[in-house]
Design an enzyme around this catalytic site. Structure first.
Site, PDB file in Angstrom:
ATOM      1  N   VAL B 147      43.593  32.372  57.566  1.00 32.74           N
ATOM      2  CA  VAL B 147      44.918  32.743  57.081  1.00 32.74           C
ATOM      3  C   VAL B 147      45.161  32.127  55.708  1.00 32.74           C
ATOM      4  O   VAL B 147      45.053  30.904  55.546  1.00 32.74           O
ATOM      5  CB  VAL B 147      45.995  32.251  58.076  1.00 32.74           C
ATOM      6  CG1 VAL B 147      47.385  32.560  57.558  1.00 32.74           C
ATOM      7  CG2 VAL B 147      45.769  32.875  59.438  1.00 32.74           C
ATOM      8  N   CYS B 148      45.482  32.978  54.728  1.00 32.40           N
ATOM      9  CA  CYS B 148      45.817  32.540  53.369  1.00 32.40           C
ATOM     10  C   CYS B 148      44.696  31.649  52.823  1.00 32.40           C
ATOM     11  O   CYS B 148      43.563  32.086  52.729  1.00 32.40           O
ATOM     12  CB  CYS B 148      47.181  31.845  53.392  1.00 32.40           C
ATOM     13  SG  CYS B 148      47.840  31.527  51.769  1.00 32.40           S
ATOM     14  N   MET B 149      45.002  30.399  52.497  1.00 34.49           N
ATOM     15  CA  MET B 149      43.955  29.519  51.971  1.00 34.49           C
ATOM     16  C   MET B 149      42.888  29.241  53.046  1.00 34.49           C
ATOM     17  O   MET B 149      41.726  28.979  52.726  1.00 34.49           O
ATOM     18  CB  MET B 149      44.600  28.216  51.530  1.00 34.49           C
ATOM     19  CG  MET B 149      43.736  27.338  50.696  1.00 34.49           C
ATOM     20  SD  MET B 149      44.729  25.889  50.309  1.00 34.49           S
ATOM     21  CE  MET B 149      43.545  24.895  49.466  1.00 34.49           C
ATOM     22  N   MET B 171      43.366  37.110  56.476  1.00 38.79           N
ATOM     23  CA  MET B 171      44.759  37.582  56.380  1.00 38.79           C
ATOM     24  C   MET B 171      45.415  36.970  55.153  1.00 38.79           C
ATOM     25  O   MET B 171      45.414  35.747  54.990  1.00 38.79           O
ATOM     26  CB  MET B 171      45.551  37.150  57.613  1.00 38.79           C
ATOM     27  CG  MET B 171      45.300  37.990  58.834  1.00 38.79           C
ATOM     28  SD  MET B 171      46.325  37.438  60.220  1.00 38.79           S
ATOM     29  CE  MET B 171      47.888  38.190  59.813  1.00 38.79           C
TER      30      MET B 171
END
Lengths: 168, 357
Positions: B147-149, B171
């Site tokens: 997720v993200c980073m 994501m």
């Protein structure tokens, strides 16, 4: 400015800290000026948004609606400044100046703390580094042990399957 | 009963503004911090290493996907965004779809964690967690959802340890950091990252939050306190608002070395897509990400613009690459009711299709 009273190291570090603080003030000026400019640019946008709302729906303008319109105006008015290269440069200069000040401030504090035999941030950083390196070594060792363990298990497995020779 | 509550809420909206403010403040004083519960899906602790904890969520239905899913959340915020509340929880959705879910909680880095680098996160923590999950489940590989980073870390892990990853889901993950560059990245170009890390050690979460705030100070950050009057018409609405507020301001500090690498190598120099990002003594080549990849992005994301995510298709080595997008913002991907109705089903369906166990 010629040094007075303090020893060479303290003099140097005090001077560096003061100089860094002046740089923070110098960098803060243009940044604050940009924020003021952003606010000034927001004002007409706010008036336009709020007045537009009143003209569109004169009877149903609520306080909350007016505040929302004002915020939208602020965003629109200040957006151009906040996204400009000028803002980017001014913000960068201020953050860098603050970071430099903090570095010098820590060095000065460390020097003073050392005089009192008190552990400093540099000392705890060194210790943190040491613990970090030890943990990495530990992880590597744990993996090696698991690998050796796996190899031993693999070697023992066929032996378990081989039926013992029946004598007699 | 619900209808009555809704009617009185509608009536209250016509109250004079000061009265509504007073009512909101009154309700605020009646709510205790412990009422604002987050991350409540039942889970068990299965592994701990320093501040990191690995949790397994308790299944609620028969397992449909045999290969377990390891969620690698971002370092910048707290994991409970994935399970903010009962009806807005990607984790609960995945559990309902029969996915065996594990999640890494990074905890809150302290000053002695400033030396943690990408190498520690990728080759250390994630590799160890993946191994724990693999052993517990008996599966030969694990599926990873970044997720993200956390998506960046997952991509690095998948590239460097491709044999351990069955399928990869990213994501809201930036890959090309200069594509349609968001304002917050552009700001980083004029900051001396080395000096920042030397000054602070760990980069304070408050400083990072200030950056998020300044990207849209009025519309995104102050306007919500006017919308709050509507949210506080019901106690449940108030709790929903406060959960989001709790998450927004619960930003851990960033481990200094990892932040240095992310800000310099990724944001400033865009090394990931150039194949020049180094993790430990190895170079990350996205061409080595050969397992099936599902890349999910938000169409209105201003932090990770769609172009920054979609770039993955050009660099990834996988022949089985799929994209999924939703008309939401960066956070909406996790908390929007509409997205949460479909997303868990889509992810679980894709994982089931690619289940090799």
């Amino acid at each position: 400015m010629p040094g007075l009273f303090l020893g060479r190291e303290l003099q140097e570090k005090s001077a560096n800290t003061v100089a860094a603080w002046f740089e923070v003030l110098r960098a803060g000026g243009p940044y604050a000026a940009l924020l003021v400019e952003a606010s000034a640019r927001s004002a007409p946008a706010v008036v336009a948004e709020v007045a537009g709302g009143v003209v569109r729906r004169p009877r149903s303008v609520s306080t909350a609606g007016a505040i929302k319109a004002a915020l939208e105006g602020c965003e629109r008015g200040s957006g151009r400044i906040l996204r400009s290269e000028r803002y980017c440069a001014a913000q960068g200069r201020l953050v860098n100046a603050l970071a430099t000040f903090r570095i010098h401030e820590s060095e000065l504090a460390d020097t003073l703390l050392r005089l009192g035999h008190i552990p400093t941030r540099a000392d705890t950083d060194d210790m943190g580094r040491l613990v970090h390196d030890l943990r990495r070594d530990l992880r590597a060792l744990r993996r090696q042990v698991e690998e050796i363990d796996g190899r031993i298990r693999d070697r023992e497995r066929p032996r378990e399957r081989t039926p013992e020779p029946v004598h007699g | 009963m619900a209808e009555v509550a809704s009617t009185s809420a509608t009536r209250r909206r016509s109250w004079p503004f000061p009265l509504r403010v007073l009512r909101t403040l009154g309700l605020l004083t009646q709510i205790r911090q412990e009422d604002v519960d987050v991350g409540t899906a039942p889970k068990e602790l299965v592994y701990r290493d320093g501040r990191l904890t690995l949790h397994r969520y308790l299944p609620v239905t028969a397992q449909r996907v045999r290969t377990p899913l390891l969620i690698v959340y971002s370092l910048a915020n707290r994991y409970y965004m994935m399970d903010l509340q009962d009806d807005r929880s990607l984790i609960r959705g995945l559990l309902r779809e029969g996915v065996d879910v594990y999640l890494i909680d990074w905890g809150y880095p302290r000053s002695q964690d400033r030396w943690l680098s990408f190498d520690d996160y990728v080759n250390g923590y994630i590799a160890d967690c993946a191994e724990v999950v693999r052993r517990r489940s008996g599966a030969p590989t694990v599926n990873v959802l970044g997720v993200c980073m956390g998506g960046l870390l997952s991509l690095c892990f998948a590239a460097l340890h491709s044999e351990k990853v069955g399928a990869l889901v990213t994501m809201g993950t930036a890959v090309d950091y200069h594509a349609d560059e968001p304002i917050i990245n552009r700001w980083s170009h004029s900051i001396d990252i080395d000096r920042l890390v030397s000054a602070f050690g760990n980069v304070p979460g408050e400083l990072i939050n200030l950056g998020f705030f300044m990207r849209s100070p009025f519309q995104r950050n102050l306007r919500k306190y006017i919308d709050m009057l509507d949210a506080f018409e019901t106690r449940e609405g108030a709790l929903n608002f406060l959960r989001m507020e709790r998450w927004t301001y619960d930003s851990p500090d960033q481990a200094g070395e990892a932040y240095r690498q992310w800000a310099k190598d990724c944001c400033q120099e865009n090394r990931l897509i150039r194949g020049e990002l180094r993790v430990g003594d190895r170079r990350v080549d996205l061409g080595d990400v050969t397992m099936p990849v599902l890349n999910i992005y938000a169409e209105k994301d201003d932090l990770v613009p769609p172009a920054a995510s979609k770039a993955l298709q050009r660099y990834v080595g996988s022949r089985d690459y799929r994209e999924l997008s939703y008309p939401a913002g960066h956070i909406g991907l996790y908390v929007s009711g509409k997205v949460q109705r479909d997303l868990p089903r889509q992810i679980a369906g894709w994982l089931a299709e690619h289940d090799t166990t």
